[in-house]
Design a protein around this motif. Structure first.
Motif, mmCIF file in Angstrom:
data_model
loop_
_atom_site.group_PDB
_atom_site.id
_atom_site.type_symbol
_atom_site.label_atom_id
_atom_site.label_comp_id
_atom_site.label_asym_id
_atom_site.label_seq_id
_atom_site.Cartn_x
_atom_site.Cartn_y
_atom_site.Cartn_z
ATOM 1 N N THR A 1 -7.792 -3.514 0.686
ATOM 2 C CA THR A 1 -7.359 -2.923 1.957
ATOM 3 C C THR A 1 -8.209 -3.440 3.118
ATOM 4 O O THR A 1 -8.118 -2.947 4.230
ATOM 5 C CB THR A 1 -7.465 -1.377 1.921
ATOM 6 O OG1 THR A 1 -8.802 -1.029 1.549
ATOM 7 C CG2 THR A 1 -6.496 -0.774 0.938
ATOM 8 N N LEU B 1 -5.107 0.762 -5.157
ATOM 9 C CA LEU B 1 -4.465 0.298 -3.920
ATOM 10 C C LEU B 1 -4.669 -1.192 -3.699
ATOM 11 O O LEU B 1 -3.919 -1.819 -2.964
ATOM 12 C CB LEU B 1 -5.033 1.055 -2.723
ATOM 13 C CG LEU B 1 -4.565 2.496 -2.544
ATOM 14 C CD1 LEU B 1 -5.194 3.087 -1.291
ATOM 15 C CD2 LEU B 1 -3.055 2.569 -2.463
ATOM 16 N N ILE C 1 0.838 -1.202 0.000
ATOM 17 C CA ILE C 1 0.000 0.000 0.000
ATOM 18 C C ILE C 1 0.876 1.257 0.000
ATOM 19 O O ILE C 1 0.612 2.217 -0.723
ATOM 20 C CB ILE C 1 -0.964 -0.048 1.209
ATOM 21 C CG1 ILE C 1 -1.991 -1.157 0.938
ATOM 22 C CG2 ILE C 1 -1.632 1.299 1.435
ATOM 23 C CD1 ILE C 1 -3.006 -1.337 2.014
ATOM 24 N N ILE D 1 -2.259 9.150 2.351
ATOM 25 C CA ILE D 1 -2.382 9.722 1.009
ATOM 26 C C ILE D 1 -2.358 11.248 1.101
ATOM 27 O O ILE D 1 -1.622 11.922 0.372
ATOM 28 C CB ILE D 1 -3.689 9.246 0.327
ATOM 29 C CG1 ILE D 1 -3.597 7.744 0.043
ATOM 30 C CG2 ILE D 1 -3.939 10.018 -0.970
ATOM 31 C CD1 ILE D 1 -4.895 7.131 -0.470
ATOM 32 N N VAL E 1 -4.966 4.815 5.679
ATOM 33 C CA VAL E 1 -4.591 4.989 4.277
ATOM 34 C C VAL E 1 -4.893 6.399 3.785
ATOM 35 O O VAL E 1 -4.055 7.055 3.171
ATOM 36 C CB VAL E 1 -5.294 3.930 3.409
ATOM 37 C CG1 VAL E 1 -5.053 4.192 1.930
ATOM 38 C CG2 VAL E 1 -4.814 2.540 3.795
ATOM 39 N N GLU F 1 -0.412 6.033 -7.161
ATOM 40 C CA GLU F 1 -1.430 5.147 -7.750
ATOM 41 C C GLU F 1 -2.500 4.827 -6.720
ATOM 42 O O GLU F 1 -2.730 3.666 -6.378
ATOM 43 C CB GLU F 1 -0.761 3.871 -8.255
ATOM 44 C CG GLU F 1 0.191 4.154 -9.393
ATOM 45 C CD GLU F 1 1.117 2.971 -9.696
ATOM 46 O OE1 GLU F 1 0.902 1.875 -9.143
ATOM 47 O OE2 GLU F 1 2.047 3.176 -10.476
ATOM 48 N N VAL F 2 -3.166 5.880 -6.254
ATOM 49 C CA VAL F 2 -4.093 5.664 -5.147
ATOM 50 C C VAL F 2 -5.417 5.043 -5.587
ATOM 51 O O VAL F 2 -6.202 4.594 -4.757
ATOM 52 C CB VAL F 2 -4.341 6.976 -4.368
ATOM 53 C CG1 VAL F 2 -3.048 7.419 -3.685
ATOM 54 C CG2 VAL F 2 -4.835 8.072 -5.294
ATOM 55 N N LYS G 1 2.209 1.911 -3.441
ATOM 56 C CA LYS G 1 1.199 2.515 -4.317
ATOM 57 C C LYS G 1 1.024 3.993 -3.983
ATOM 58 O O LYS G 1 0.891 4.836 -4.875
ATOM 59 C CB LYS G 1 -0.147 1.789 -4.123
ATOM 60 C CG LYS G 1 -0.167 0.401 -4.738
ATOM 61 C CD LYS G 1 -0.502 0.493 -6.200
ATOM 62 C CE LYS G 1 -0.606 -0.887 -6.833
ATOM 63 N NZ LYS G 1 -0.853 -0.801 -8.272
ATOM 64 N N ILE G 2 1.015 4.304 -2.703
ATOM 65 C CA ILE G 2 0.795 5.704 -2.305
ATOM 66 C C ILE G 2 1.940 6.589 -2.814
ATOM 67 O O ILE G 2 1.699 7.643 -3.402
ATOM 68 C CB ILE G 2 0.634 5.828 -0.772
ATOM 69 C CG1 ILE G 2 -0.663 5.144 -0.335
ATOM 70 C CG2 ILE G 2 0.634 7.294 -0.352
ATOM 71 C CD1 ILE G 2 -0.871 5.100 1.177
#
Ligand code: WT7
Length: 707
Positions: A687, A684, A672, A700, A696, A680-681, A675-676
Motif C-alpha cells: 500500500t 492487502l 485494495i 476497513i 485504507v 482479507e485485510v 481485498k477489503i
C-alpha cells in the motif's frame, strides 16, 4: 500485460475460505468420477459404482483414445477442421483454403472461397432429408401450459415469411438488425430469417435498459429494430415496446432507426384476417405490426449464398472499458463450431430433446438454443420463464413432461435451486436425462454434486463447459462417456483447441509435465473456426484485447490452474470483468453509470464472492461537495445503474465514502477494495504507493461496521 493472476477468487481452491469446509475439496483433493452415462455406454459405470468410486483416468481406453485424437487434431488444425467442415455443413461452393492468416497478425479466416447459408443448413436440408414433420423448436412459455411445437416444415415456412417481411422493410445483405425480444419462438425465427437473407443480427438481451439498447443500436448503425409489445416472465408483463420507444429518445437513436417491427406476444396466430385484429400497443410512426406483415408474406424465400467469412451476427459483450464490444462471428466458422460442439459435448443423437435454458440475448442462447441443435437436425427446447416460476420444480417438471435428454443451465441456477432441497427434483421422473450441462462460471463442487446426484441420480454426465462470447462455442469441456469428471474442473480442451497455460508475466508456455500442476493465464495457441474475427468497427480493440497481450496467442482474460492430471480449473478473470449470475459485467460500465449521477464525484466497483450469484457487485463512491449521504441517494444511485445498464447490474452494496484508495498519479487501486470487501485485510499487499494510506483503515472500518 495483466499484472496479476486472479487465483484465489475461486473460493474452493483456497484453503483460507470457509466454503472449503462445506465442499471439502481443493485442487489436490478432487475426486475423479467415471466418465458418465450418456449415449455412449460405459461398462465402468453401474448403479453401484458411482461418485465415490475414484476413477483412474489413465486406465480409461476411451479417454486414452481422446488423448490420441486430440493430439492429432492440434498437430494439424487445418486438416482436422477441413474434415469437420465437410461432415457437418452443406456448402453451395467448396472452399479454396481451410485456414488463412494467423493469430499473430489478427487476420484469421476460415474456409475462404466457400459459400453457404446458415439457415439453409439449420432448416432446409433437414426438410429435404425427410425430417419436415419432426419438431424443430419445442417452446414453453411463462405459463407451463403455454407450449408450442414448431416442426421443421413450419419453421422453414415461417422463417421464409419473416425473411420476406424483413426484405419488404428494406433489410438487405450486410444490414444490422437489432433484435430486442422476449424468449418466444419468433425470436429464434427472426435470427434465422436474418441469416437466410444475409442480414447481420444483433440480439440485445431484453433485460438491458433503454439507454443500453440505444448505445448498441447506435454503435452498430442499425436501421431496424425488431421487438415485441411485451414479454412475460414470472407472471409479470415486461413492457419491451415502451423501452424501445424510450431508447429512440436517447443519443441519436431516432436518426439511426428507420423501422421498429413489433411482434405481439399474445397474437392470435390462427386469426383468419390478421390485419383486422387490433394492435395491443399504441403505434408510433416507425412501427410496423410484424405478425400482420409476416402473415401476408409468401412462405418461400431463397437462401442467400454467403461467403464463409461474411458476418453472421454481432453480439455486444462487456470488456475492461465502459464501451461494450460488438463481437463479430462469421457464417462458415461459427456455424461449423456451433454444430460440432453441440454434437460432441452433449453427445447429441437422433430423437434427443435438447434443452438449453439460457436467454438468446447471450451467446449461450445463440449457439445452444438456436444454432447448435438445429444445425444437427435435432429438437431444441426454448424456455421463456424462470426456474422459480410457478414453483421451484419448474425445470424438473419440464424435463419430465417433455422427456428432455440434455439439460443445460448455469451454476447460479443450480445454487439457487439447491436451497429448496433435493426433495424437489426427487418428485419428478428425470429418467430421460443423459447429459447435464453447466456454463458461465466455474461450478463449485457442492453445486456440482447436487446436480450430479440429485438431478442426474449419479447416472448422467455433468459437462462443465468453459467458453466465452468470443470463442463461439465450448473450448474446454469433458465429453460424455469419454472424459472422466472432476467436480469444479472444466477438464480438458475440445478437439482442435490448442489451449495452453502461459506465464502471466513473461508469456512463455508452461508445458504440461507429468504429475505437476501449474498456474498462469489461459490462452489458445492456434486459430479455431468459432473464434470471433473482430470487434465491429474497431479491429484495433480486438487486437489489443485478444491477440496482442501475448503475441501469437488468443488471450482469454482468464487465469487457470492445470492440475497434475492435465485438468483445467478456471480461477477467475484477470481483467476488470465481473461474472454475476453467469452474466458478464464490466466494472467500468457500472462505474460510468454511477458517475453520471450529479452527486457522484468518483466511483470504483469491485466483485465480491456471493453464495448464489458467484460474484456480487460492491460499489464505492465519493460525493461532490454539497451532497450528503441519504437512503434516497443510495436508492437513486442503484436506479441509475438499473436505467443505464439494466436491473441485473445493480450493485448489491454501495458505500459512500469520503475518499478512495488512490495512487499518487490518481489511479484508483481496486485491488485494495477487492481485498477489503473479501475481508482479507491481512493480505492487502503493497500500500506504499497510495497517496494517503490512512484511507485504507477508514474503509476497513466502514465495511466491517456495515456487515
Ligand atoms: C467468461 C465468459 C460462455 C457462455 C457464458 C458466458 C467464464 C464461462 C465457464 C466455466 C469457468 C467460465 C469465464 C469466461 N466462464 N464458462 N465453465 N468455468 N468459467 O459467456 O459472458 O462471454 O463470459 O465466463 O470467465 O471468460 P461470457
Amino acid at each position: 500485460l495483466p499484472s496479476h493472476t486472479a487465483l484465489g477468487t475461486v473460493p474452493w481452491l483456497r484453503t483460507d475460505h470457509p466454503v472449503v469446509l462445506r465442499n471439502s475439496l481443493d485442487a489436490d483433493n478432487v475426486v475423479t468420477i467415471p466418465n458418465g452415462g450418456a449415449q455412449t455406454p460405459n461398462a465402468d459405470v453401474t448403479p453401484e459404482r458411482t461418485i465415490r468410486d475414484v476413477y483412474e483416468a489413465k486406465t480409461s481406453s476411451k479417454f486414452a483414445r481422446y488423448q490420441q485424437e486430440y493430439q492429432a487434431s492440434i498437430r494439424d488444425v487445418a486438416a482436422f477442421w477441413n474434415q469437420q467442415a465437410l461432415e457437418y455443413l452443406v456448402w453451395d461452393r467448396p472452399f479454396d483454403h481451410v485456414l488463412q492468416g494467423s493469430l499473430e497478425q489478427g487476420n484469421v479466416a476460415w474456409f475462404t472461397g466457400g459459400k453457404l447459408n446458415t439457415a439453409y443448413n439449420a432448416i432446409d436440408r433437414h426438410v429435404q432429408a425427410g425430417k419436415g414433420a419432426q419438431t424443430a423448436i419445442l417452446w414453453e412459455g411463462d405459463e407451463p401450459h403455454d407450449v408450442r411445437a414448431v416442426t421443421y416444415d413450419a419453421l422453414l415456412a415461417k422463417v421464409a415469411q419473416i425473411a420476406n417481411a424483413l426484405r419488404a422493410q428494406g433489410v438487405g445483405k450486410g444490414d444490422v438488425v437489432t433484435i430486442y425480444m422476449p424468449m418466444i419462438p419468433e425470436l429464434a425465427m427472426t435470427m434465422l430469417a436474418c441469416a437466410r437473407i444475409g442480414a447481420v443480427h444483433s440480439v440485445v438481451f431484453a433485460g438491458f435498459s433503454a439507454e443500453a439498447l440505444a448505445q448498441r443500436v447506435v454503435a452498430a448503425d442499425s436501421a431496424v429494430i425488431v421487438t415485441a409489445d411485451q414479454g412475460a416472465r414470472g407472471g409479470k408483463s415486461i413492457p419491451l415496446k415502451n423501452i424501445v420507444n424510450d431508447a429512440l429518445t436517447k443519443m441519436n437513436t431516432n436518426d439511426v432507426v428507420d423501422k421498429v417491427l413489433v411482434w405481439e406476444r399474445y397474437f392470435d396466430h390462427d386469426a383468419l384476417h390478421p390485419e383486422e385484429t387490433e394492435p395491443t400497443y399504441e403505434m408510433q410512426p416507425k412501427d410496423v405490426r410484424m405478425d400482420v406483415l409476416v402473415a401476408a408474406q409468401r412462405p418461400y424465400c431463397p437462401p442467400v449464398s454467403m461467403d464463409a467469412e461474411d458476418n453472421l451476427f454481432i453480439l455486444y459483450t462487456s470488456g475492461s472499458t465502459g464501451q461494450p464490444k460488438g463481437v463479430v462471428h462469421t457464417v462458415g466458422g461459427y456455424s461449423l463450431y456451433a454444430a460440432f460442439t453441440t454434437k460432441n459435448t452433449f453427445d447429441l443423437t437422433d430423437g434427443d430433446i435438447f434443452a438449453c435454458v439460457a436467454d438468446c440475448g447471450w451467446i449461450t442462447g445463440h449457439t445452444y438454443v438456436v444454432y447448435g441443435a438445429l444445425l444437427n437436425g435435432s429438437t431444441t427446447f426454448m424456455f421463456e420463464s424462470t426456474p422459480l416460476y410457478p414453483d421451484t420444480g419448474r425445470y424438473w417438471d419440464m424435463v419430465q413432461r417433455h422427456r428432455i435428454t440434455q439439460f443445460y443451465t448455469a451454476p447460479t441456477a443450480i445454487r439457487s435451486l439447491m436451497r429448496y432441497g433435493e426433495d424437489i427434483p426427487h418428485r419428478y421422473d428425470l429418467s430421460s436425462l443423459k447429459v447435464l450441462g453447466s456454463v458461465g462460471e466455474p461450478i463449485n463442487p457442492e453445486a456440482w454434486r447436487w446436480y450430479y446426484e440429485e438431478v442426474g441420480r449419479s447416472r448422467c454426465t455433468v459437462v462443465d463447459t468453459y467458453w466465452q462470447t468470443e470463442t463461439g462455442g465450448h473450448v474446454i469441456s469433458n465429453l460424455p462417456g469419454i472424459t472422466p469428471m472432476k467436480p469444479g474442473s472444466c477438464t480438458v480442451p475440445l478437439y482442435g483447441i490448442d489451449a495452453v497455460v502461459l506465464d502471466a508475466v513473461d508469456g512463455h508456455v508452461l508445458e504440461p509435465k507429468d504429475g505437476e500442476s501449474t498456474e498462469g493465464v489461459l490462452a489458445i495457441r492456434q486459430p479455431w473456426p468459432g473464434m470471433a474475427r473482430t470487434c465491429l468497427g474497431d479491429h484495433e480493440r480486438y487486437q489489443l484485447v485478444y491477440t496482442k497481450p501475448y503475441p501469437g496467442y488468443y488471450f482469454t482474460g482468464d487465469s487457470v490452474m492445470r492440475d497434475k492430471d492435465g485438468f483445467f480449473f478456471i480461477t477467475g478473470r484477470v481483467d476488470d470483468v465481473l461474472n454475476v449470475s453467469g452474466h458478464r459485467i464490466g466494472t467500468a460500465e457500472v462505474e460510468s453509470a454511477l458517475v453520471l449521477h450529479p452527486a457522484v464525484s468518483q466511483a470504483a466497483v469491485v466483485g465480491k464472492a456471493h453464495d448464489v450469484k458467484g460474484q456480487g457487485i460492491v460499489g464505492f463512491v465519493t460525493l461532490d461537495v454539497n451532497h450528503e449521504e441519504s437512503p434516497e441517494l443510495l436508492l437513486e444511485l442503484r436506479n441509475q445503474v438499473r436505467s443505464e445498464i439494466g436491473p441485473f447490474a445493480a450493485p448489491d452494496k454501495l458505500y459512500i465514502t469520503p475518499s478512495l484508495p488512490m495512487t499518487r498519479s490518481g489511479k484508483i487501486m481496486r485491488r485494495i477494495l477487492r481485498k477489503i470487501v473479501a475481508g482479507e485485510v491481512d493480505t492487502l499487499g503493497d500500500t506504499s504507493t497510495l497517496a494517503d494510506p490512512s484511507v485504507v483503515d477508514d474503509l476497513i472500518a466502514q465495511v466491517q461496521a456495515s456487515e
